[in-house]
Design an enzyme around this catalytic site. Structure first.
Site, PDB file in Angstrom:
ATOM      1  N   HIS A 152       0.850  -1.207   0.000  1.00 23.62           N
ATOM      2  CA  HIS A 152       0.000   0.000   0.000  1.00 23.62           C
ATOM      3  C   HIS A 152       0.886   1.257   0.000  1.00 23.62           C
ATOM      4  O   HIS A 152       0.967   1.981   1.007  1.00 23.62           O
ATOM      5  CB  HIS A 152      -0.877  -0.070   1.253  1.00 23.62           C
ATOM      6  CG  HIS A 152      -2.056   0.840   1.270  1.00 23.62           C
ATOM      7  ND1 HIS A 152      -1.954   2.204   1.154  1.00 23.62           N
ATOM      8  CD2 HIS A 152      -3.372   0.568   1.419  1.00 23.62           C
ATOM      9  CE1 HIS A 152      -3.163   2.734   1.236  1.00 23.62           C
ATOM     10  NE2 HIS A 152      -4.041   1.763   1.397  1.00 23.62           N
ATOM     11  N   GLU A 254      -0.452   1.334  -5.621  1.00 19.74           N
ATOM     12  CA  GLU A 254      -0.246   0.090  -4.878  1.00 19.74           C
ATOM     13  C   GLU A 254      -0.303  -1.143  -5.765  1.00 19.74           C
ATOM     14  O   GLU A 254      -1.286  -1.325  -6.501  1.00 19.74           O
ATOM     15  CB  GLU A 254      -1.354  -0.042  -3.814  1.00 19.74           C
ATOM     16  CG  GLU A 254      -1.626   1.228  -3.054  1.00 19.74           C
ATOM     17  CD  GLU A 254      -2.923   1.160  -2.249  1.00 19.74           C
ATOM     18  OE1 GLU A 254      -3.337   0.063  -1.853  1.00 19.74           O
ATOM     19  OE2 GLU A 254      -3.526   2.223  -2.019  1.00 19.74           O
TER      20      GLU A 254
HETATM   21  O1  TA6 Z   1      -5.904   1.410  -0.798  1.00 19.20           O
HETATM   22  C1  TA6 Z   1      -6.900   2.353  -0.693  1.00 19.20           C
HETATM   23  C2  TA6 Z   1      -7.700   2.100   0.562  1.00 19.20           C
HETATM   24  O2  TA6 Z   1      -8.209   0.795   0.573  1.00 19.20           O
HETATM   25  C3  TA6 Z   1      -8.779   3.179   0.652  1.00 19.20           C
HETATM   26  O3  TA6 Z   1     -10.073   2.684   0.404  1.00 19.20           O
HETATM   27  C4  TA6 Z   1      -8.595   3.779   2.018  1.00 19.20           C
HETATM   28  O4  TA6 Z   1      -9.471   3.300   2.931  1.00 19.20           O
HETATM   29  C5  TA6 Z   1      -7.136   3.487   2.285  1.00 19.20           C
HETATM   30  O5  TA6 Z   1      -6.884   2.240   1.715  1.00 19.20           O
HETATM   31  C6  TA6 Z   1      -6.573   3.638   3.668  1.00 19.20           C
HETATM   32  O6  TA6 Z   1      -6.992   2.678   4.559  1.00 19.20           O
HETATM   33  P1  TA6 Z   1      -6.542   2.710   6.077  1.00 19.20           P
HETATM   34  O7  TA6 Z   1      -7.170   1.526   6.725  1.00 19.20           O
HETATM   35  O8  TA6 Z   1      -5.046   2.604   6.095  1.00 19.20           O
HETATM   36  O9  TA6 Z   1      -7.013   4.016   6.625  1.00 19.20           O
END
Ligand code: TA6
Length: 279
Positions: A152, A254
């Protein structure tokens, strides 16, 4: 081998290659928190408001989402790998590269959440202008399993309104903001205006993040999808461990497995890789 960071008491590895590339990786989450290509400035966003506390993921860098991406599955959002301690398996330096290897294996706690025996290896390699993060997932169980996940990656940008992502033209995506699927990107280049949260399904193996005076090449293997995320001004205000204006200086690109869970038969290993190169 791992130096203690005094600011937050989380153990981290400071990796430095002979040519001066640098990375910082926390054992908590197997989390790359910083990367400087040789002779260059920071390339990853890390929130100043990160809460360094067990059970809370580090906000920024490269969280490892495993064995679940977001809510694509039945366990906690983005899985448990990012909120568990990993073990440092070794650090190696050659003339060209520096590399650190980390491992996460199942415990009685992970078994309660996800009932499988597994081992995950994360290899972080730096040298010159490149950061390579490799993930391998081994099924040590007697039954097969399937997982979703992601590297991520939070990239630091100078000004989100002037950044473009090239390579996604005509690609199919799911818009996670509206929930709409089977969309196709008509724009040659993706620009970010407001909240963007997309899963590019079977995305390209290579995209380029471009800003004035800076280009970052993003390559992946093994991970079928690519996720692009920016919370936008409203979304950012609602994230307690980000500054309200931080959406201006980050974008997540990502390497991910989202739409089709990756199956791993008993005794087998899956490999994936993401590579960033500053140009
Ligand atoms: O990768 C994008 C995502 O899945 C978004 O939908 C957003 O929620 C982000 O990740 C961040 O998630 P987190 O749980 O780290 O706040």
């Amino acid at each position: 081998m791992a130096a203690i960071n005094n600011e937050n008491d989380f153990e981290k590895v400071d990796l430095v290659s002979q040519d001066g590339a640098k990375a910082e990786i926390y054992l908590y989450g197997g989390h790359v928190a910083s990367w400087h290509p040789a002779g260059e400035t920071e390339q990853l966003y890390l929130s100043n408001k990160t809460i360094y506390k067990n059970g809370t993921p580090i906000r920024g860098g490269i969280p490892v989402c495993f064995p679940q991406f977001n809510n694509y599955g039945t366990i906690m959002k983005h899985g448990f790998a990012r909120i568990n301690p990993w073990e440092l398996m070794g650090v190696k330096r050659t003339d060209l590269e520096a590399r650190a290897e980390f491992a996460l294996v199942d415990t009685t706690e992970t078994q309660k959440i996800w009932p499988f025996a597994f081992s995950v290896k994360l290899t972080v390699t730096i040298g010159g202008q490149t950061l390579r993060t490799e993930l391998s997932v081994t099924n040590n169980d007697r039954k097969p399993f399937a997982f979703t996940g992601a590297l991520h990656t939070y990239l630091l940008v100078n000004d989100i309104s002037k950044m473009t992502i090239e390579g996604l033209h005509k690609c199919m995506y799911k818009d996670s903001v509206t929930g709409k699927t089977d969309l196709v990107q008509n724009e040659e280049e993706l620009t970010i205006q407001g909240e963007v949260d997309r899963v590019y399904i079977n995305g390209p193996r290579e995209v380029t993040i471009r800003e004035a005076g800076r280009k970052l090449k993003f390559k992946s293997e093994g991970f079928k999808d690519i996720v692009v995320w920016n919370p936008g001004p409203e979304g950012c205000k609602g994230i307690k461990d980000m500054e309200p204006e931080d959406y201006r200086r980050m974008v997540c690109v990502e390497a991910a497995i989202v739409m089709e869970p990756q199956e791993v038969p008993s005794g087998k290993t899956w490999h994936g890789m993401q590579e960033l190169t500053a140009i």
